[in-house]
Design a protein around this motif. Sequence first.
Motif, PDB file in Angstrom:
ATOM      1  N   LEU A  88     -47.791  42.456   3.514  1.00 17.52           N
ATOM      2  CA  LEU A  88     -47.042  43.296   4.437  1.00 17.52           C
ATOM      3  C   LEU A  88     -45.637  42.755   4.665  1.00 17.52           C
ATOM      4  CD1 LEU A  88     -49.842  44.011   7.059  1.00 17.52           C
ATOM      5  CD2 LEU A  88     -48.930  45.600   5.375  1.00 17.52           C
ATOM      6  N   GLY A  89     -45.514  41.402   4.720  1.00 17.13           N
ATOM      7  CA  GLY A  89     -44.218  40.793   4.954  1.00 17.13           C
ATOM      8  C   GLY A  89     -43.231  41.076   3.850  1.00 17.13           C
ATOM      9  N   LEU A  90     -43.689  41.071   2.603  1.00 11.58           N
ATOM     10  CA  LEU A  90     -42.800  41.344   1.477  1.00 11.58           C
ATOM     11  C   LEU A  90     -42.263  42.772   1.530  1.00 11.58           C
ATOM     12  CD1 LEU A  90     -44.714  39.577  -1.436  1.00 11.58           C
ATOM     13  CD2 LEU A  90     -42.546  38.876  -0.426  1.00 11.58           C
ATOM     14  N   TRP A  91     -43.066  43.684   2.072  1.00  7.53           N
ATOM     15  CA  TRP A  91     -42.630  45.077   2.146  1.00  7.53           C
ATOM     16  C   TRP A  91     -41.826  45.354   3.409  1.00  7.53           C
ATOM     17  CZ3 TRP A  91     -42.935  48.557  -1.656  1.00  7.53           C
ATOM     18  CH2 TRP A  91     -43.820  48.303  -2.716  1.00  7.53           C
ATOM     19  N   ARG A  92     -42.219  44.765   4.541  1.00  6.96           N
ATOM     20  CA  ARG A  92     -41.663  45.161   5.839  1.00  6.96           C
ATOM     21  C   ARG A  92     -40.543  44.254   6.317  1.00  6.96           C
ATOM     22  NH1 ARG A  92     -45.644  45.088  10.161  1.00  6.96           N
ATOM     23  NH2 ARG A  92     -43.912  46.039  11.299  1.00  6.96           N
ATOM     24  N   LEU A  93     -40.484  43.001   5.824  1.00  2.34           N
ATOM     25  CA  LEU A  93     -39.467  42.078   6.325  1.00  2.34           C
ATOM     26  C   LEU A  93     -38.152  42.346   5.600  1.00  2.34           C
ATOM     27  CD1 LEU A  93     -39.229  39.874   8.423  1.00  2.34           C
ATOM     28  CD2 LEU A  93     -39.691  38.191   6.658  1.00  2.34           C
ATOM     29  N   SER A  94     -37.452  43.374   6.028  1.00  2.00           N
ATOM     30  CA  SER A  94     -36.192  43.750   5.419  1.00  2.00           C
ATOM     31  C   SER A  94     -35.083  42.830   5.901  1.00  2.00           C
ATOM     32  CB  SER A  94     -35.862  45.210   5.749  1.00  2.00           C
ATOM     33  OG  SER A  94     -35.894  45.401   7.154  1.00  2.00           O
ATOM     34  N   VAL A  95     -33.876  43.005   5.327  1.00  3.13           N
ATOM     35  CA  VAL A  95     -32.774  42.093   5.640  1.00  3.13           C
ATOM     36  C   VAL A  95     -32.377  42.166   7.107  1.00  3.13           C
ATOM     37  CG1 VAL A  95     -31.865  42.023   3.311  1.00  3.13           C
ATOM     38  CG2 VAL A  95     -31.117  43.849   4.849  1.00  3.13           C
ATOM     39  N   ASP A  96     -32.470  43.354   7.708  1.00 12.08           N
ATOM     40  CA  ASP A  96     -32.105  43.456   9.118  1.00 12.08           C
ATOM     41  C   ASP A  96     -33.090  42.703  10.000  1.00 12.08           C
ATOM     42  OD1 ASP A  96     -33.995  45.362   8.295  1.00 12.08           O
ATOM     43  OD2 ASP A  96     -33.660  46.548  10.105  1.00 12.08           O
ATOM     44  N   LYS A  97     -34.384  42.715   9.622  1.00 11.18           N
ATOM     45  CA  LYS A  97     -35.381  41.969  10.396  1.00 11.18           C
ATOM     46  C   LYS A  97     -35.224  40.467  10.176  1.00 11.18           C
ATOM     47  CE  LYS A  97     -39.023  45.451  10.869  1.00 11.18           C
ATOM     48  NZ  LYS A  97     -38.329  46.595  10.291  1.00 11.18           N
ATOM     49  N   VAL A  98     -34.874  40.052   8.953  1.00 14.78           N
ATOM     50  CA  VAL A  98     -34.614  38.632   8.706  1.00 14.78           C
ATOM     51  C   VAL A  98     -33.461  38.150   9.561  1.00 14.78           C
ATOM     52  CG1 VAL A  98     -33.883  36.940   6.987  1.00 14.78           C
ATOM     53  CG2 VAL A  98     -35.544  38.693   6.357  1.00 14.78           C
ATOM     54  N   SER A  99     -32.397  38.933   9.598  1.00 17.16           N
ATOM     55  CA  SER A  99     -31.247  38.578  10.413  1.00 17.16           C
ATOM     56  C   SER A  99     -31.615  38.544  11.892  1.00 17.16           C
ATOM     57  CB  SER A  99     -30.121  39.585  10.177  1.00 17.16           C
ATOM     58  OG  SER A  99     -28.962  39.220  10.892  1.00 17.16           O
ATOM     59  N   GLU A 100     -32.479  39.454  12.329  1.00 10.12           N
ATOM     60  CA  GLU A 100     -32.921  39.474  13.726  1.00 10.12           C
ATOM     61  C   GLU A 100     -33.739  38.234  14.054  1.00 10.12           C
ATOM     62  OE1 GLU A 100     -35.852  42.168  16.556  1.00 10.12           O
ATOM     63  OE2 GLU A 100     -34.986  43.054  14.742  1.00 10.12           O
ATOM     64  N   ILE A 101     -34.597  37.801  13.129  1.00 11.78           N
ATOM     65  CA  ILE A 101     -35.401  36.604  13.351  1.00 11.78           C
ATOM     66  C   ILE A 101     -34.508  35.382  13.519  1.00 11.78           C
ATOM     67  CG2 ILE A 101     -36.980  34.995  12.184  1.00 11.78           C
ATOM     68  CD1 ILE A 101     -38.429  37.461  11.071  1.00 11.78           C
ATOM     69  N   PHE A 102     -33.436  35.293  12.723  1.00 11.11           N
ATOM     70  CA  PHE A 102     -32.529  34.155  12.814  1.00 11.11           C
ATOM     71  C   PHE A 102     -31.503  34.311  13.948  1.00 11.11           C
ATOM     72  CE2 PHE A 102     -34.182  33.282   8.611  1.00 11.11           C
ATOM     73  CZ  PHE A 102     -34.202  31.905   8.581  1.00 11.11           C
ATOM     74  N   GLY A 103     -31.557  35.426  14.679  1.00 12.01           N
ATOM     75  CA  GLY A 103     -30.711  35.601  15.844  1.00 12.01           C
ATOM     76  C   GLY A 103     -29.267  35.892  15.540  1.00 12.01           C
ATOM     77  N   THR A 104     -28.998  36.587  14.421  1.00 12.55           N
ATOM     78  CA  THR A 104     -27.617  36.916  14.045  1.00 12.55           C
ATOM     79  C   THR A 104     -27.529  38.385  13.647  1.00 12.55           C
ATOM     80  OG1 THR A 104     -28.003  36.289  11.738  1.00 12.55           O
ATOM     81  CG2 THR A 104     -27.156  34.583  13.235  1.00 12.55           C
ATOM     82  N   ARG A 105     -26.302  38.835  13.422  1.00 13.55           N
ATOM     83  CA  ARG A 105     -26.067  40.189  12.945  1.00 13.55           C
ATOM     84  C   ARG A 105     -25.552  40.159  11.514  1.00 13.55           C
ATOM     85  NH1 ARG A 105     -22.121  43.152  16.925  1.00 13.55           N
ATOM     86  NH2 ARG A 105     -20.957  41.220  16.518  1.00 13.55           N
ATOM     87  N   ILE A 106     -25.817  41.215  10.787  1.00  8.66           N
ATOM     88  CA  ILE A 106     -25.323  41.319   9.411  1.00  8.66           C
ATOM     89  C   ILE A 106     -23.885  41.847   9.441  1.00  8.66           C
ATOM     90  CG2 ILE A 106     -25.650  42.425   7.176  1.00  8.66           C
ATOM     91  CD1 ILE A 106     -28.597  42.588   7.744  1.00  8.66           C
ATOM     92  N   THR A 107     -22.966  41.059   8.920  1.00  7.50           N
ATOM     93  CA  THR A 107     -21.563  41.452   8.845  1.00  7.50           C
ATOM     94  C   THR A 107     -21.042  41.218   7.430  1.00  7.50           C
ATOM     95  OG1 THR A 107     -20.759  39.248   9.465  1.00  7.50           O
ATOM     96  CG2 THR A 107     -21.236  40.795  11.267  1.00  7.50           C
TER      97      THR A 107
END
Length: 538
Positions: free
Chosen positions: A276-295
């Motif tokens: 499930l993680g490989l499918w659902r952990l998109s880049v926006d969620k990865v960035s959210e986990i690390f506490g940053t925004r994608i710029t």
Amino acid sequence: MELFTKLFGSLLVFVYHCFDRIVIHGYLSALTRPEQVVYFFRQVVGVAAVDKEVLSRRTAEYQGWVEAFARNHGTPIEWAEKGVRKEDYVQRWLRPMVRAQRYGIYFIFKSMEQGPTFRCTVPKYPTRDPNYRILAPQRSRFTHYYFYIRDETLGPIAMRVASFFPFQTTYYLNGHSFIEQELNRAGIGFRKHDNAFLAVDDPAALQAAADRLSPALIRERLDYWTLLLGPKFSARERALISVRRFYAISQIEYCRNFIFKRHFPIHKIFERSCELGLWRLSVDKVSEIFGTRITKKLHGNLNTTLEQIEHGHHIFRAYWKHAFVKQYEKFATFLRNEVCSNNLADFGLRKGLEHLGDVREKFLGITERFATFQARCLNAHVDFPLLQRLALPITVGSAKYPGIKIHDTRMIRLMQVLLHAGTTVGGWRAQQLHEVLVTSFGLSDKRYGLNQLRYDLRKMRAHALLERDGNRYAYRLTDKGVKVALLFVLFHQRLYGPLANSLFHHRPDANFQPDSKLEKAVHKADDSIRKVIRLLDS
């Protein structure tokens, strides 16, 4: 984190978080730049020309001291062999020290490695100062010493010392080793295996010990071993320049460990969470986990992978810049979420050892957010090989019994009758069961005899699905037997049969389905199966 404990709190033994691997660089701040080295040799040591021979002399002095130290203390010293993992090789010298409760240096490795040093050259054109030399920093290959130490506070650590100026040092620590020393000192019982605590008498004391790992404590121990084993400076040199080292964090790992009960099928659930993680952990969620925004300024990795290492062990990773968060399980007992960083600047953190508390706070938040995401993935139905286990033969004492197959019609009929035990509080006798089976399913004694029934009953008893009522020859289903019987019977009558008929023969029109919750559920399952088939075909 709250969601994780809410969903799996009854299955957890305890949870703790701590620093794991820490790699620290030690720099001689007063001797890192060429002009500082020139000042040291000219004004402090009293050497007119700082050339290659002057630098080599300091190297030879230190290398000679290391050899003499090893010889005088009986410490093994060897060249590191290619392909040999140093930490595994030195274990045979560490174990006797642990058994004898001794502390100190137990092994020294010599290794040819790249490291920072200085290059001395004569200027191309003559200058007013005949002793002028061009001193420039460079990286070259030279001897490094690995001192393997058992420290009374930090536990087993390793210290690498470069034998060339400016004598950079590197320290390898582990937070679990520090916790082990703290628990031993407090007399708290525990069981530790493969860099994880699987059992402890007082989980609160374990977490308190992990929180006591502070910059001041680490600095004190590193200063001690650096003074003892590092390059030597005379009293005059120490009085005129500062030889105190600046400690910077090069690599750091912070982990959160979930210790589950042994009967919990954590391996299967971890596999499901990875899918499930490989499918659902998109880049926006990865960035959210690390506490940053994608710029647009974001550079570096931003992806997820599932890696397989030795013995088929899998690790799920989510990369972000020069860091990543990973998850893996071991021994079907503990699940670990871990943040690893090779550059703290990615998080806006300073590398100095005194900022270790800020690193702990930042990484703790990342592991909490990752645990929340994983809790949603783990909260799913997963494959449990119950049918495969029941289908295998089983040995009880000296007798061997065959397995129970889900397609065995005879066994399904027997389970269906055993489930209807409303009038048989004391259990079913074999004769009663036989009469009900023959009558209910229109069987003859020749087709299904009493001896065949008794054979089936023995087989169910061997698989712990059936039990006798005391010493009487009356049988009733065990708790496990009730669950298995319901699974088998309902699978055939309510799920497998209707869905198979819909897929291969006739599918009922959904527009005219009866007002039945069961029929609606079957239609929903039928639609889901067809969607899965279409996805697999596409």
